[in-house]
Scaffold this active site. Sequence first.
Site, PDB file in Angstrom:
ATOM      1  N   CYS A   6      36.876   1.475 -92.333  1.00  0.00           N
ATOM      2  CA  CYS A   6      37.452   2.663 -91.698  1.00  0.00           C
ATOM      3  C   CYS A   6      36.499   3.847 -91.707  1.00  0.00           C
ATOM      4  O   CYS A   6      36.361   4.553 -90.699  1.00  0.00           O
ATOM      5  CB  CYS A   6      38.767   3.035 -92.388  1.00  0.00           C
ATOM      6  SG  CYS A   6      38.682   3.059 -94.193  1.00  0.00           S
ATOM      7  N   HIS A  64      40.944  10.213 -92.822  1.00  0.00           N
ATOM      8  CA  HIS A  64      39.671  10.299 -93.541  1.00  0.00           C
ATOM      9  C   HIS A  64      38.821  11.420 -92.940  1.00  0.00           C
ATOM     10  O   HIS A  64      38.766  11.594 -91.718  1.00  0.00           O
ATOM     11  CB  HIS A  64      38.880   8.992 -93.405  1.00  0.00           C
ATOM     12  CG  HIS A  64      39.422   7.851 -94.204  1.00  0.00           C
ATOM     13  ND1 HIS A  64      40.511   7.955 -95.041  1.00  0.00           N
ATOM     14  CD2 HIS A  64      39.004   6.561 -94.311  1.00  0.00           C
ATOM     15  CE1 HIS A  64      40.748   6.773 -95.612  1.00  0.00           C
ATOM     16  NE2 HIS A  64      39.831   5.919 -95.180  1.00  0.00           N
TER      17      HIS A  64
END
Length: 340
Positions: free
Chosen positions: A130, A243
Amino acid sequence: MGYKVVVVGATGNVGKEMLNILAEREFPVDEIAALASRKSLGTEVSFGDRTLKTLDLDTFDFTGWDIALFAIGSDATKVYAPKAASQGCVVIDNSSLYRYDPEIPLVVPEVNAHDVVRYTNKMIIANPNCSTAQMVVALKPLHDRAKIKRVVVSTYQSVSGTGKEAMDELWNQTKGMYVPGQEVAPKVYPKQIAFNVIPHIDVFLDSGETKEEWKMVAETKKILDPSIKVTATCVRVPVFVGHSEAVNIEFEDFLDWEEATEILREAPGVMVVDKREAGGYITPIECVGEYATYISRIRQDSTIENGLNLWCVSDNLRKGAALNAVQIAEVLGQRCLKKA
């Protein structure tokens, strides 16, 4: 005519998101199956306006199915992905199992969509980590213009990257800070995550870096350019989803921050929000549920000859996992399978 699609791990965070995104993007599905482990057999999951009951992964026959999106751990993937591939179903795998296999393409469609055609090697395409996925989306258009020599990245990664138990731990620890007698000791993480940051994601390697940091290095080289030098510090923060990354980039040629901003504004998958004023930037809470990789704080680095800094934010359950997998499926359909 559309595709017969399987979502493996449909009851997890990423599996549910895969089903949501397939419906949102109106992927041409003729038939869909949601698979889970035997303990979750019959659990209901949503696919657009429909409700699906999960089927047993252990006994499922992949023969006749076109695409399987895998969102289970590496151990289970090692068993079931080869089975699906051997039965003629193309696997798009979200685990780390196949990312570093030279025979298997590791794909971020905005960066290296052309590699999808290599799925025929093993009938498997790997989805990247990710934190890597969102970074290379930002780096690619800049690399095309000025060629990147070195990247220094510090990540601020949400707990959803670890899974539901980690999200529960953050929630319960936060509540426990205010309710005497309901304190929650660390279990998922080695230290308290509520009101804290932990500079440790995945296992430690002999070099002193963590495996998450190593992944960002290896995957950036495989997806974008093996000549790029990358060093990463990966940190878990008390954020549920989204994130963030502070990225320092050194180029071979000079690239002005204003030109870089214009390049990024035109880049696929990127949204620039950079007003150089209070609130004129994106934070993780604002990217949840969005498709884009958001870029803010674009500025010159005056400490090196050809340097830029930027701030990169994305929904890790979407671009960092489920969305990227569905985008791979879209490219696979358009360029290779061509059924719809």
